[in-house]
Design an enzyme around this catalytic site. Structure first.
Site, short mmCIF file in Angstrom:
data_model
loop_
_atom_site.label_atom_id
_atom_site.label_comp_id
_atom_site.label_asym_id
_atom_site.label_seq_id
_atom_site.Cartn_x
_atom_site.Cartn_y
_atom_site.Cartn_z
N GLU A 108 0.82 -1.23 0.00
CA GLU A 108 0.00 0.00 0.00
C GLU A 108 0.85 1.27 0.00
OE1 GLU A 108 -1.69 1.15 3.64
OE2 GLU A 108 -0.30 -0.06 4.78
N ASP A 132 1.59 -9.50 3.82
CA ASP A 132 0.38 -9.22 4.62
C ASP A 132 -0.92 -9.49 3.86
OD1 ASP A 132 2.28 -8.31 6.38
OD2 ASP A 132 1.87 -6.18 6.04
N ARG A 167 1.95 -27.74 27.34
CA ARG A 167 1.99 -26.28 27.44
C ARG A 167 1.00 -25.61 26.48
NH1 ARG A 167 8.54 -25.81 27.11
NH2 ARG A 167 8.94 -25.70 29.35
N MET A 174 3.23 -11.90 11.74
CA MET A 174 3.18 -10.54 11.18
C MET A 174 1.80 -10.27 10.56
SD MET A 174 6.83 -9.79 9.43
CE MET A 174 8.22 -9.21 10.39
N ARG A 176 0.72 -6.76 10.15
CA ARG A 176 0.36 -5.36 10.46
C ARG A 176 -1.10 -5.25 10.89
NH1 ARG A 176 3.66 -1.68 6.77
NH2 ARG A 176 5.21 -1.58 8.39
N GLU A 227 0.32 -9.70 15.02
CA GLU A 227 1.02 -8.63 15.74
C GLU A 227 0.14 -7.39 15.97
OE1 GLU A 227 4.35 -7.45 13.27
OE2 GLU A 227 3.05 -6.91 11.59
N GLN A 281 9.30 -15.16 8.45
CA GLN A 281 8.11 -15.25 7.58
C GLN A 281 8.35 -14.61 6.21
OE1 GLN A 281 4.39 -14.33 10.32
NE2 GLN A 281 6.25 -13.50 11.20
N ARG A 282 9.36 -13.76 6.12
CA ARG A 282 9.62 -13.06 4.84
C ARG A 282 10.83 -13.62 4.11
NH1 ARG A 282 9.13 -7.02 6.69
NH2 ARG A 282 11.27 -6.92 5.97
#
Ligand code: F6P
Length: 349
Positions: A108, A132, A167, A174, A176, A227, A281-282
């Site tokens: 964007e 994203d 656990r 990620m 955004r 996140e 992740q990237r």
């Protein structure tokens, strides 16, 4: 044999890198050479346009990059719209550098700049990129599929250790302000609870899910949190790593995973750990899907230029590669479809 009579195409990659960028660059160069254009690779996003940094790209120089992660051009979060003089400089430098057409590849922010420049008369065709997947106007950005695969594999790995230690594992991903990575990675990985920015949830609901799983004999749980997720109730702010804004006004998100983990442990008494997947992740090689999508986007962008159709953003609609005006593509963020959230909820305890 290609001839160079059709002009020069500049290509730049801006914003966070995404697997598949090199597939785009290679496709642009190959298609451009075939149709008789020259290509200049602009360095480090819009920064290269301000500094006049670019190198010619040829079939030879883009050979062997299809499978490689990152971008051979480098990237930056430089915003040439912050100062009027920088915007002017981009326009002047485009002429100085002999660039007739520009292909900015980005999300964007990068494409927002492209939209403004296109509206002011520059010959621009945008290509949507971001892990994203939040660019309005396309069904999917390249880079997203690879990131979802990485998240899925990470959740698979966390499952075995979570189960062995009885656990709760909280996985921060990620994305955004959009929850695409969390919802798709969480669905694919069989998460027991997925928390996304589009929907605030009270911490008690999350604790309720892990408690109910215990009642059903499941002594471990996997919670995926985006996140940009905000807990409903007392603290409604996004959790940030630093208050510093980048040139596009974005804060650096991060830390919600630790908060959720410690709250779950405090309220339930169940041992809980947080894992932040971060930039893994990237990184690395793109999936086959992202290589193909990037390749199709690159070819289409050059075809649009050859047809004289600038001011557009290439996009995926169903299985078809097509294009939408830049002006209409970037009006808002593309957020997670509630239908996906409803599907994910079926599997919560
Ligand atoms: O936009 C892609 C993205 O990876 C977001 O998911 C994340 O919030 C941001 O970039 C991180 O940016 P940086 O690499 O600059 O820390």
């Amino acid at each position: 044999m290609a001839n160079d009579s059709k002009g020069t195409i500049g290509i730049l990659t801006g914003g966070g890198d995404a697997p598949g960028l090199n597939a785009v660059i290679r496709a642009v160069v190959r298609r451009a050479e075939q149709l008789g254009f020259k290509v200049l690779g602009v360095k480090n996003g819009w920064l290269g346009m301000l500094k006049e940094q670019a190198d010619p790209l040829t079939r030879e120089s883009v050979s062997g990059i299809l499978h490689r992660g990152g971008t051979i051009l480098g990237t930056s979060r430089t915003n040439p719209l912050k100062k009027e003089e920088d915007k002017k400089k981009v326009k002047e430098n485009m002429k100085k550098m002999g660039i007739n057409y520009l292909i900015p590849v980005g999300g964007e922010d990068t494409l927002g700049v492209a939209r403004v420049l296109a509206a002011e008369g520059l010959k621009v065709v945008g290509i949507p990129k971001t892990i994203d997947n939040d660019v309005e106007g396309t069904d999917q950005t390249f880079g997203f599929d690879t990131a979802v695969s990485i998240i899925t594999e990470a959740i698979d790995r966390l499952h075995t250790t979570a189960e062995s230690h009885h656990r709760v594992m909280v996985v921060e991903v990620m994305g955004r302000h959009a929850g695409w990575l969390a919802i798709m990675g969480g669905l694919a990985g069989g998460a027991d609870c997925i928390l996304i920015p589009e929907r605030s949830v009270p911490i008690d609901d999350v604790c309720g899910i892990v408690r109910r799983r215990r009642e059903h004999g499941k002594m471990f749980s996997i919670v995926v949190v985006a996140e940009g997720f905000q807990l409903s109730g007392a603290d409604k702010d996004v959790v940030t790593k630093s208050a510093k804004l980048d040139q596009f006004g974005h804060v650096q998100l991060g830390g919600i995973g630790e908060i959720i983990a410690s709250e779950i442990e405090r309220r339930t008494g169940f041992e809980t750990r947080a894992t932040v997947l971060g930039h893994t992740q990237r990184g690395g090689s793109p999936t086959a899907f992202d290589r193909v999508l990037g390749t199709r986007y690159g070819v289409k962008a050059v075809d649009l230029i050859a047809e004289g159709k600038c001011g557009m953003m290439v996009c995926l609609k169903g299985n078809q590669i097509t294009a939408v005006p830049l002006a209409s593509a970037l009006t808002k963020l593309k957020l997670v479809d509630p239908e996906l959230v409803a599907t994910a909820e079926i599997f919560y305890a």
